[in-house]
Design a protein around this motif. Structure first.
Motif, PDB file in Angstrom:
ATOM      1  N   SER A  65      63.507  91.399  44.815  1.00  0.00           N
ATOM      2  CA  SER A  65      63.777  91.485  46.257  1.00  0.00           C
ATOM      3  C   SER A  65      63.320  90.223  46.968  1.00  0.00           C
ATOM      4  O   SER A  65      64.037  89.693  47.827  1.00  0.00           O
ATOM      5  CB  SER A  65      63.067  92.710  46.851  1.00  0.00           C
ATOM      6  N   LEU A 242      69.701 100.312  52.339  1.00  0.00           N
ATOM      7  CA  LEU A 242      68.413 100.345  53.026  1.00  0.00           C
ATOM      8  C   LEU A 242      67.971 101.733  53.476  1.00  0.00           C
ATOM      9  O   LEU A 242      66.797 101.926  53.780  1.00  0.00           O
ATOM     10  CB  LEU A 242      68.468  99.439  54.273  1.00  0.00           C
ATOM     11  N   GLY A 245      64.882 103.253  52.014  1.00  0.00           N
ATOM     12  CA  GLY A 245      63.739 102.369  51.844  1.00  0.00           C
ATOM     13  C   GLY A 245      63.810 101.580  50.547  1.00  0.00           C
ATOM     14  O   GLY A 245      64.890 101.344  49.988  1.00  0.00           O
ATOM     15  N   VAL A 246      62.657 101.176  50.047  1.00  0.00           N
ATOM     16  CA  VAL A 246      62.616 100.298  48.878  1.00  0.00           C
ATOM     17  C   VAL A 246      63.066 100.998  47.598  1.00  0.00           C
ATOM     18  O   VAL A 246      63.342 100.331  46.600  1.00  0.00           O
ATOM     19  CB  VAL A 246      61.204  99.711  48.684  1.00  0.00           C
ATOM     20  N   SER A 249      66.840  99.911  47.943  1.00  0.00           N
ATOM     21  CA  SER A 249      67.038  98.457  47.977  1.00  0.00           C
ATOM     22  C   SER A 249      66.503  97.808  46.709  1.00  0.00           C
ATOM     23  O   SER A 249      67.034  96.799  46.239  1.00  0.00           O
ATOM     24  CB  SER A 249      66.353  97.857  49.206  1.00  0.00           C
ATOM     25  N   MET A 411      69.682  92.034  53.582  1.00  0.00           N
ATOM     26  CA  MET A 411      68.851  93.227  53.367  1.00  0.00           C
ATOM     27  C   MET A 411      67.392  92.942  53.709  1.00  0.00           C
ATOM     28  O   MET A 411      66.712  93.768  54.334  1.00  0.00           O
ATOM     29  CB  MET A 411      68.957  93.685  51.914  1.00  0.00           C
ATOM     30  N   GLU A 415      65.262  94.818  56.549  1.00  0.00           N
ATOM     31  CA  GLU A 415      64.060  95.551  56.135  1.00  0.00           C
ATOM     32  C   GLU A 415      62.854  95.113  56.954  1.00  0.00           C
ATOM     33  O   GLU A 415      61.973  95.927  57.279  1.00  0.00           O
ATOM     34  CB  GLU A 415      63.796  95.333  54.642  1.00  0.00           C
ATOM     35  N   SER A 416      62.797  93.839  57.311  1.00  0.00           N
ATOM     36  CA  SER A 416      61.711  93.335  58.144  1.00  0.00           C
ATOM     37  C   SER A 416      61.711  94.039  59.494  1.00  0.00           C
ATOM     38  O   SER A 416      60.659  94.469  59.991  1.00  0.00           O
ATOM     39  CB  SER A 416      61.859  91.827  58.348  1.00  0.00           C
ATOM     40  N   THR A 419      61.025  98.102  58.803  1.00  0.00           N
ATOM     41  CA  THR A 419      59.636  98.363  58.417  1.00  0.00           C
ATOM     42  C   THR A 419      58.675  98.027  59.554  1.00  0.00           C
ATOM     43  O   THR A 419      57.738  98.787  59.841  1.00  0.00           O
ATOM     44  CB  THR A 419      59.263  97.547  57.166  1.00  0.00           C
ATOM     45  N   THR A 436      67.574 103.459  60.774  1.00  0.00           N
ATOM     46  CA  THR A 436      68.289 102.419  60.020  1.00  0.00           C
ATOM     47  C   THR A 436      69.742 102.358  60.466  1.00  0.00           C
ATOM     48  O   THR A 436      70.303 101.268  60.657  1.00  0.00           O
ATOM     49  CB  THR A 436      68.212 102.699  58.508  1.00  0.00           C
TER      50      THR A 436
END
Length: 607
Positions: A65, A242, A245-246, A249, A411, A415-416, A419, A436
């Motif tokens: 990632s 996304l 979450g992780v 991704s 992505m 995500e920044s 999150t 999201t």
């Protein structure tokens, strides 16, 4: 002798992870010996508030990632050209110098910051609340970049769909979008250099963007349905990558982060077999050490370091916040930043093998075809591919690479934002999927301005102002907040708690002195060398430049605005409020007793 393991006996704790008692029974000469051990399971990963936090499924998910985010389109379309323009191999001297004194230290700093505090870009500033505004600065910057970065991916998708034909549409000048000035590479006497345009150039500007139907940024027109559809597909891909979450991704990047390396290798093997390829590579690597006397070369190397590693977007903080607490973030920083730089260097061989071929084929100087930016990947490279046997296949391969390079970087930016805001506003935790969706749909709606007839003007304006000076300013404040106000010694203690050893003197000196000075220099240079944006011969009107500056200032202003807000809401006299604002939240009980580390000389002098 025989032995048997008795069944596990759970302890009486009815809630949460249970300790188990393992009883080993051994029999020797008719006598039984027993031994028992209490074994506690690994505690769940939590953030500082004690809440359980999601973690990466595998360590490789995190590494891919980070690599996927840092290795983006700029590695292909900017670094090789800068290297060629600024002395070839000699350019690597300032590039590596700034990588060692600023790039790697800042990369390491962000990974450690996110992993220790287990929060997004805003939440980590519980270590020094007055600087929380810089967290909102980087979140806004990532959001602004998403407005136009997704458009680049939609262009690549449009080109990909257009490549599924027996003859690529940017080969000839007999299409409906072509102008009378369109001509193949020919003798310059036939068409003036000023007005001459190639089929590939006209396909991009007139066939894809339809910029000929706009008179400027004040004449945008309606969104083009073809590009809007491609943008919609990109947004859908981003959402389903996304939304969980992780866990989701982290699986997507297995494809998007590795695909570019496969494709680059395939293209390099094909490229070096073409006539003129070796001349292009020689030009790429030719060493001109006299260029190192030019200050502009050093400035461009420093700028490339700032933007190529992805520091300051909040992405590294967000990704590392999902790591296990004891993860070796130092090793990760070295590995991922090195891979990023090596990828940039490697992509230069691919790019210049094809540029050398194009130069040889049309019998023109290399500097006539060498360029950076969107013109390289959407004009020059497609034109080179179009001359190859089986050109449609090579075009499909190339644009799949561009898609994979763009998607994982997009992505990371999303995500920044997600999150950072979800960690800051706890009410969003239970509604991450809906939030999201809200973020990606909002991004899509703003991005529609970039897929109109005059969308390229909006794109250029956003690209020029969204993440230029503002991101350098954000990273500068971040470095000052961590190294000076929180304290490089305290930060080193945090790292030692995670990985078992303190950072060496080199890293501490870089964090406290070298990197902040470097960033301050870059901010000053950014203001001093500022030039208004333009697209070709088009000059933006004053109001457009004002809008651009408002966009840049809107993110930078978060730093002073939040600092003022924080000082206003805290109780007590100004000195009291200041003490609480610059002390970690975990030390507020010490502030109550009048013990404020930041009010002592030792705090500012220690390294």
């Amino acid at each position: 002798m025989s032995s048997v393991v008795a069944p596990e006996k759970p302890t009486s704790n009815p809630m949460g992870p249970k300790e188990v008692e393992l009883i080993l029974v051994k029999e020797q000469n008719g006598v039984q010996f027993t031994s028992s051990t209490l074994v506690a399971p690994t505690p769940p990963q939590t953030n500082p508030n004690g809440e359980e936090r999601e973690t990466w499924g595998k360590k490789i998910d995190f590494l891919l990632s980070v690599i996927g985010f840092a290795v983006d389109l700029a590695n292909v379309w900017r670094f090789p050209y800068l290297c060629y323009k600024n002395g070839g191999g000699a350019f690597l001297v300032p590039y590596m110098f700034f990588m060692l004194i600023a790039g790697m230290p800042l990369f390491y700093m962000e990974l450690a910051l996110g992993q220790y505090n287990r929060e997004g870009a805003a939440g980590v500033w519980k270590i020094c609340p007055i600087f929380k505004g810089v967290g909102f600065t980087v979140i806004l910057i990532s959001l602004y970049v998403g407005f136009y970065y997704n458009v680049i991916i939609s262009w690549a998708l449009f080109y990909l769909f257009s490549s599924f034909t027996s003859e690529l549409p940017w080969v000839h000048c007999n299409n409906s979008w072509n102008s009378p000035n369109c001509s193949d590479w020919a003798d310059n006497s036939s068409v003036s250099d000023i007005y001459k345009s190639t089929p590939a150039q006209e396909y991009f500007e007139r066939g894809v963007l339809h910029i000929q139907d706009s008179n400027g940024i004040d004449d945008l027109g309606r969104p083009r349905w073809q590009l809007t559809s491609c943008l919609g597909v990109v947004i859908v891909l981003l959402y389903f990558s996304l939304w969980k979450g992780v866990k989701t991704s982290g699986k997507v990047v297995w494809i998007t982060a590795t695909m570019p390396y496969v494709v680059l290798t395939v293209l390099l093997i094909r490229g070096v077999t073409l006539p003129g390829a070796i001349d292009g590579i020689k030009a790429y690597l030719s060493v001109d050490f006299l260029k190192l006397c030019d200050a502009q070369v050093w400035i461009e190397a420093a700028t490339q370091i700032c933007f190529s590693l992805g520091v300051g977007f909040g992405v590294l903080i967000a990704f590392s916040s999902y790591n296990k607490f004891s993860n070796n973030c130092y090793r990760d920083a070295i590995i991922t930043s090195s891979i990023n730089s090596l990828t940039s260097f490697f992509s230069g061989f691919v790019v210049f093998s094809f540029l050398g071929y194009l130069s040889h084929k049309h019998n023109v100087a290399l500097d006539k075809v060498a360029r950076d930016g969107a013109g390289l990947v959407f004009v020059i490279y497609p034109e080179a591919i179009a001359t190859l046997p089986g050109s449609s296949v090579w075009a499909v391969i190339f644009f799949i690479m561009l898609l994979s390079l763009g998607i994982d970087s997009a992505m990371g930016g999303m995500e920044s934002v997600i999150t950072g805001l979800v960690d800051e506003f706890k009410c969003l935790h239970k509604h991450r999927e809906l939030f999201t969706l809200f973020i990606v749909v909002s991004t899509f709606l703003i991005s529609l301005f970039c897929v109109t007839n005059g969308g390229m003007y909006v794109f250029t304006l956003l690209d020029h102002f969204a993440a230029g000076t503002s991101i350098l300013f954000g990273v500068l404040i971040e470095a000052i907040g961590i190294a000076w106000f929180y304290g490089v010694d305290r930060f080193s203690d945090d790292i030692e708690e995670m990985i078992g050893h303190r950072p060496g003197l080199y890293w501490r000196l870089c964090w406290k002195f070298v990197s902040p000075c470097f960033l301050l220099f870059m901010v000053v240079v950014s203001f001093a060398t500022f030039n208004p944006p333009n697209y070709g011969t088009y000059t933006f009107p004053p109001w457009a430049n004002m809008v651009g500056w408002c966009l840049a200032i809107s993110s930078m202003s978060m730093v002073p605005l939040y600092a003022i807000y924080k000082l206003c809401i805290l109780p007590g006299k100004f000195c009291n409020r200041l003490a609480y604002a610059i002390s970690p939240e975990t030390e507020h009980h010490l502030v109550d007793n009048g013990e404020v580390r930041q009010f002592t000389l030792k705090h500012w002098l220690v390294i």
